[in-house]
Design an enzyme around this catalytic site. Structure first.
Site, PDB file in Angstrom:
ATOM      1  N   GLY A  11       0.800  -1.224   0.000  1.00 31.54           N
ATOM      2  CA  GLY A  11       0.000   0.000   0.000  1.00 31.54           C
ATOM      3  C   GLY A  11       0.829   1.268   0.000  1.00 31.54           C
ATOM      4  O   GLY A  11       2.063   1.246  -0.087  1.00 31.54           O
ATOM      5  N   GLY A  12       0.105   2.373   0.106  1.00 28.36           N
ATOM      6  CA  GLY A  12       0.726   3.699   0.069  1.00 28.36           C
ATOM      7  C   GLY A  12       1.737   3.895   1.180  1.00 28.36           C
ATOM      8  O   GLY A  12       2.788   4.511   0.977  1.00 28.36           O
ATOM      9  N   GLY A  14       2.767   1.088   3.155  1.00 31.57           N
ATOM     10  CA  GLY A  14       3.528  -0.158   3.212  1.00 31.57           C
ATOM     11  C   GLY A  14       4.779  -0.142   2.347  1.00 31.57           C
ATOM     12  O   GLY A  14       5.846  -0.600   2.792  1.00 31.57           O
ATOM     13  N   ASN A  93     -11.984  -1.367   8.442  1.00 31.24           N
ATOM     14  CA  ASN A  93     -10.679  -1.716   9.015  1.00 31.24           C
ATOM     15  C   ASN A  93     -10.756  -2.588  10.265  1.00 31.24           C
ATOM     16  O   ASN A  93      -9.837  -3.369  10.536  1.00 31.24           O
ATOM     17  CB  ASN A  93      -9.881  -0.446   9.298  1.00 31.24           C
ATOM     18  CG  ASN A  93      -9.412   0.226   8.010  1.00 31.24           C
ATOM     19  OD1 ASN A  93      -9.570  -0.339   6.924  1.00 31.24           O
ATOM     20  ND2 ASN A  93      -8.851   1.415   8.109  1.00 31.24           N
ATOM     21  N   ASN A 118      -5.987   3.002  10.816  1.00 25.59           N
ATOM     22  CA  ASN A 118      -6.972   3.821  11.519  1.00 25.59           C
ATOM     23  C   ASN A 118      -8.332   3.145  11.617  1.00 25.59           C
ATOM     24  O   ASN A 118      -8.642   2.286  10.804  1.00 25.59           O
ATOM     25  CB  ASN A 118      -7.130   5.153  10.768  1.00 25.59           C
ATOM     26  CG  ASN A 118      -6.102   6.170  11.218  1.00 25.59           C
ATOM     27  OD1 ASN A 118      -5.863   6.334  12.407  1.00 25.59           O
ATOM     28  ND2 ASN A 118      -5.500   6.851  10.258  1.00 25.59           N
ATOM     29  N   ASP A 149       2.033  12.391  14.671  1.00 24.61           N
ATOM     30  CA  ASP A 149       1.597  13.600  15.378  1.00 24.61           C
ATOM     31  C   ASP A 149       2.797  14.342  15.974  1.00 24.61           C
ATOM     32  O   ASP A 149       2.830  15.569  16.011  1.00 24.61           O
ATOM     33  CB  ASP A 149       0.592  13.237  16.489  1.00 24.61           C
ATOM     34  CG  ASP A 149      -0.635  12.547  15.922  1.00 24.61           C
ATOM     35  OD1 ASP A 149      -1.078  12.946  14.833  1.00 24.61           O
ATOM     36  OD2 ASP A 149      -1.128  11.595  16.552  1.00 24.61           O
ATOM     37  N   HIS A 176      -5.020   9.408  18.572  1.00 23.05           N
ATOM     38  CA  HIS A 176      -4.630   9.790  17.215  1.00 23.05           C
ATOM     39  C   HIS A 176      -5.845  10.139  16.353  1.00 23.05           C
ATOM     40  O   HIS A 176      -6.154   9.456  15.388  1.00 23.05           O
ATOM     41  CB  HIS A 176      -3.785   8.686  16.551  1.00 23.05           C
ATOM     42  CG  HIS A 176      -3.407   9.034  15.135  1.00 23.05           C
ATOM     43  ND1 HIS A 176      -2.578  10.088  14.828  1.00 23.05           N
ATOM     44  CD2 HIS A 176      -3.780   8.508  13.943  1.00 23.05           C
ATOM     45  CE1 HIS A 176      -2.448  10.180  13.511  1.00 23.05           C
ATOM     46  NE2 HIS A 176      -3.164   9.235  12.950  1.00 23.05           N
TER      47      HIS A 176
END
Ligand SMILES: NC(=O)C1=CN([C@@H]2O[C@H](COP(=O)(O)OP(=O)(O)OC[C@H]3O[C@@H](n4cnc5c(N)ncnc54)[C@H](O)[C@@H]3O)[C@@H](O)[C@H]2O)C=CC1
Ligand SMILES: O=C([O-])CC(=O)C(=O)O
Length: 328
Positions: A11-12, A14, A93, A118, A149, A176
């Site tokens: 993924g983006g 990963g 998720n 998330n 953060d 978060h």
């Protein structure tokens, strides 16, 4: 053998996270798991001439990927689109995280589990409840990665006052998402907040709390932060490996953890707030959490931020935990 598994590796987040971890000599085996394209990403990374072996594992090979892992990093799942909250991702998720946590319990019950997916405020309780159900839960070994953060805070603070170096650590506590992200700017050395008007302090705090939205908006439907998250995720993972593999002491990073990881320093806070999870500065040891560093003396403004964060966190935590306990 130090096997690190990335779940959601194609993924983006990963992919760049895997690239950053490929550079570490602390890792001997980098196992990339994803439901799509894991073998391709693994073949590509495997040509880099650093120490670790790289393997790719597709949809049907979760157990093989997780088997005997030392550390499992989880950026699997869907990201936000404009107009969505992190909590809107729960529907999809939560199930993905539950299944991966089952995989951890069955294949590497002693692994350190680092959760990026998330909504972190709820996905970490999901992981913990699954591990509890299997009788393998160790609160010192499960971490919600809230490092982005902290990374953002350091950067944004240095933009407001260029005299503050962007590597300056900022303490960020809470959770978060939105109001649960509580930057303790009063702790920045050199009297940083004293030089800020009330309005500027409010603006900066808001920017830190909603930094993720800035990226979601700019990407305009193509997802959320990936590169800055990969940086933050690698920073956290490598620091934890330095403590757990190389035995370095005194390393500190903020993380969203189950407060039972350090009862000695959290019992009072827990009974006062009723919270089971909270992001705080954590000192790493060979077993994972060695100490949860108690909250410092906060300003009146930060006290208000904490008061707003606590009820929201409770809702997020209960939602994650009950996703597992109610289905038992
Ligand atoms: N903790 C934090 O500070 C941050 C968290 N995130 C979160 O990280 C997650 C991933 O974001 P991106 O990488 O941008 O999303 P992405 O969609 O680009 O990548 C997610 C990857 O997970 C894979 N995946 C889906 N289901 C899976 C399963 N059951 N097992 C293994 N892999 C699976 C997908 O195939 C995909 O390759 C999102 O939930 C996002 O909200 C994003 C930025 C910061
Ligand atoms: O905003 C999002 O959805 C992704 C994230 O958690 C962040 O960038 O902090």
């Amino acid at each position: 053998m130090v096997k690190v598994v990335i779940c959601g590796a194609a993924g983006g987040i990963g992919q760049p996270l895997s690239l950053l971890l490929k550079q570490s000599d602390l890792i001997s085996h980098l196992a990339l798991f994803d439901v799509v394209n894991a073998p391709g990403v693994a073949a590509d990374l495997s040509h880099i001439n650093t120490r670790s072996k790289v393997t790719g594992h597709g949809k049907e090979a979760m157990s093989e990927a997780l088997k005997d892992a030392h550390t499992v990093v989880i950026p699997a799942g869907v990201p936000r689109k404009p107009g969505m909250s992190r909590d809107d991702l729960f529907k999809i998720n939560a199930g993905i995280i539950r299944d991966l946590a089952e995989g951890v319990a069955n294949n590497c019950p002693n692994a350190f589990v680092l959760v990026i997916s998330n909504p972190v405020n709820s996905t970490v309780p999901i992981v913990c409840e699954v591990l509890k159900k299997h009788g393998v839960f160790n609160p010192k070994k499960v971490f919600g990665i809230s490092t982005l953060d902290v990374v953002r805070s350091s950067r944004f603070v240095s933009e407001v006052n260029p005299a503050v170096d962007p590597s300056t650590r900022v303490t960020v506590v809470g959770g978060h998402s939105g109001v649960t992200i509580v930057p303790l700017l009063s702790q920045i050395p050199g009297g940083f907040v004293d030089g800020l008007s009330e309005e500027k302090l409010g603006e900066l705090t808001h920017r830190i709390q909603y930094g993720g939205d800035e990226v979601v908006k700019a990407k305009d439907g193509a997802g959320s932060a990936t590169l800055s998250m990969a940086y933050a995720g690698a920073r956290f993972t490598l620091k934890l490996l330095e403590a757990t593999v190389a035995g370095k002491s005194g390393l500190v990073e903020s993380s969203y953890v189950n407060l039972d990881a350090d009862v000695e320093h959290t019992a009072e806070f827990k009974s006062k707030t009723g919270l089971d999870y909270f992001a705080q500065d954590v000192e790493f040891g060979t077993e994972g959490v060695s100490k949860i560093i108690p909250l410092p003396e906060v300003s009146a403004y930060e006290k208000k931020l904490l008061e707003a964060a606590i009820p929201e966190l409770k809702i997020n935590i209960a939602k994650g935990a009950s996703f597992i306990t109610d289905s038992a």
